[in-house]
Enzyme design. Structure first.
Site, PDB file in Angstrom:
ATOM      1  N   ASP A 464     -33.545  67.276 -68.176  1.00 40.45           N
ATOM      2  CA  ASP A 464     -34.902  66.846 -68.509  1.00 40.45           C
ATOM      3  C   ASP A 464     -35.757  68.100 -68.683  1.00 40.45           C
ATOM      4  OD1 ASP A 464     -37.459  65.839 -68.661  1.00 40.45           O
ATOM      5  OD2 ASP A 464     -37.223  64.415 -67.001  1.00 40.45           O
ATOM      6  N   HIS A 465     -36.207  68.331 -69.905  1.00 34.80           N
ATOM      7  CA  HIS A 465     -36.922  69.575 -70.196  1.00 34.80           C
ATOM      8  C   HIS A 465     -38.329  69.600 -69.604  1.00 34.80           C
ATOM      9  CE1 HIS A 465     -36.867  73.416 -71.845  1.00 34.80           C
ATOM     10  NE2 HIS A 465     -36.745  73.175 -73.142  1.00 34.80           N
ATOM     11  N   ARG A 466     -38.805  68.477 -69.078  1.00 32.98           N
ATOM     12  CA  ARG A 466     -40.081  68.509 -68.358  1.00 32.98           C
ATOM     13  C   ARG A 466     -39.941  69.254 -67.041  1.00 32.98           C
ATOM     14  NH1 ARG A 466     -41.300  62.204 -67.904  1.00 32.98           N
ATOM     15  NH2 ARG A 466     -39.137  62.389 -67.150  1.00 32.98           N
TER      16      ARG A 466
END
Length: 494
Positions: A464-466
């Site tokens: 998850d790039h968040r």
């Protein structure tokens, strides 16, 4: 008395379940806590016990039926009198006593009152109030999340049924044939009796055409003015009376699909597959996915697996490369805690978890399930091997319980068992990363400047790039690969 067992909420907050298999049939004796049915929820298969002793009176849902939570599924005749508990309904209701002067009610009104009981009259006394005896409370077998709030479901009122169908003028008009107009008696009796029918309206040329074509005018419905029969009516009737041409079987051409073969099939989406589809869509369109790949020389790992299989500590369990992959993931997660976290949208916070519930994606005949090993970071290598073996066996048998699929923190997907090298796995909702492990196969590899054949596998990490940026994802993947290339690093980094 007859008691009806309702489908409970088994602690997942679900609204429906499918009946998979009944363990009893009508007429069987049942005991308290005896397993009577298997249901499939959106997460797993669950066995339900019956909370009473008695005899099965009726199975109210068939195998394969999807039933709403709170709907009755089985009726049991018990010898215990008393009011029903929260998980049951009683089929019999006390009948109201009518006085001598009470007006007679229609059958429909009585049926409606029986199906939809009227609210208590004003001033009615509840049991247990004003000195009336309170109902006896019995302790029954407790089912997790069992029971439905009283009054949460309402019965749709039935449409009124007329007491006397003949009183409906439209019904009489439809069902009663129209009276035939009376005809004056002929002056002379015909040679043969003719049916009593209104004379047909047709011109002489039309009558001649009907005679030539052998069409009975009395069987033709006219479409001309005032119902008169036209030439087109006669020709249409003649065509309708022609015998149909014999239908020849279609000639099958070699290499062509059989005529009438079903080319499409619709499969209902329910149970585990329905839940998986919803979860994957939510994850794919909520968490921005990034996937990185790394090829790893696993020759030393495969040799370590062979050595572990000969040790007494692993005599009772199956040792596979997945065991050392799992240990490498646990060690790398300790070195990079942010990879083992989740995104809280409501509070706009990242929840870093200092424990690891290691999920293992498992393909089952009913769909994908992801049970997890609780507190896997605390287990020894033999203990982890036993937990993985038990988890896989339970998943293949379709016995994974809801608690075993919840609370995961990071997941491994062993796609190599299907003979593929890798992919772009979708993150399990509530987690931030998933590692896919491809097949281990012989490949050319440069070792100490020389070409050699080595055991190579591809690792695919989606995150998850968040939460996880490119640097953190790369460092985690690099560490897992380094430990699989040299398992001694697991000892050094543990």
């Amino acid at each position: 008395m007859r008691r009806e067992f309702k489908l409970p909420d088994v602690g997942e907050g679900l609204t429906e379940a499918e009946i998979v298999r009944w363990h009893v049939k009508a007429g069987d004796d049942v005991k308290v806590n005896q397993i009577v049915v298997e249901i499939e929820t959106a997460k797993s298969i669950v066995e339900l016990p019956i909370p009473w002793d008695g005899v099965v009176a009726d199975l109210m849902a068939g195998e394969g039926d999807t039933v709403d939570v709170g709907a009755p599924i089985i009726a049991v005749e018990t010898s215990e009198p008393g009011a029903g508990g929260p998980g049951e309904t009683t089929a019999a209701r006390p009948k109201a006593v009518t006085g001598a002067g009470a007006p007679a009610r229609s059958t429909v009104e009585a049926l409606a009152d029986d199906l939809v009981p009227k609210p208590p009259a004003e001033g009615a006394v509840e049991p247990g109030a004003h000195g009336s005896p309170a109902p006896k409370e019995e302790r029954q077998a407790v089912l997790v999340g069992y029971g439905v709030k009283t009054g949460t479901t309402k019965r749709r009122p039935r449409k009124g049924i007329p007491a006397n169908p003949v009183a409906n003028p439209s019904r009489v008009e439809l069902d009663t044939p129209p009276a035939q107009p009376s005809q004056p008696a002929p002056q002379a009796a015909p040679a043969a009796p003719t049916p009593a029918r209104v004379a047909v309206l047709a011109k002489p040329p039309v009558r001649k055409l009907a005679k030539d074509l052998g069409v009975d005018l009395t069987a033709v419905t006219g479409t001309g003015p005032q119902g008169s029969i036209t030439r087109d009516d006669i020709q249409a009737a003649a065509r309708a009376e022609e015998p149909a041409a014999p239908v020849q079987a279609p000639v099958q051409v070699p290499g062509q699909r059989p005529v009438g073969e079903q080319r499409e099939e619709r499969v209902p989406v329910k149970g585990v597959r329905k839940m998986t589809a919803r979860a994957m869509v939510t994850s794919a369109f909520t968490a921005p996915h990034v996937t990185e790949f790394l090829q790893v020389d696993m020759t030393l790992t495969m040799e370590a697996v062979q050595r572990l299989r000969t040790m007494a500590e692993f005599a009772e369990v199956k040792v596979s490369p997945l065991l050392l992959v799992a240990r490498a993931v646990l060690t790398a997660a300790r070195r990079h805690p942010m990879i083992n976290s989740s995104w809280d949208e409501e509070t706009q916070e990242i929840v870093v978890k200092h424990y690891v519930n290691l999920g293992i994606a498992a393909a089952t005949p009913r769909g994908l399930v992801v049970p997890n090993v609780k507190n896997a970071h605390e287990l020894s290598l033999p203990g982890l091997a036993r937990e993985l073996a038990q988890l896989a066996e339970t998943a293949r048998a379709g016995r994974t319980q809801p608690a075993e699929t919840s609370g995961g923190t990071i997941t491994i997907s062993n796609v190599g068992v299907f003979g593929v090298d890798g992919g772009t796995p979708i993150i399990n909702p509530g987690e931030s990363a998933i590692l896919a492990v491809g097949q281990v196969r012989d490949m050319p590899w440069v070792v100490d400047g020389a070409l050699a054949v080595r055991k190579v596998a591809t690792l695919s990490l989606s995150f998850d790039h968040r939460i996880v940026d490119g640097e953190l994802g790369s460092m985690f993947l690099r560490d897992v690969g380094a430990m699989l290339e040299d398992p001694v690093r697991m000892l050094a980094w543990s």
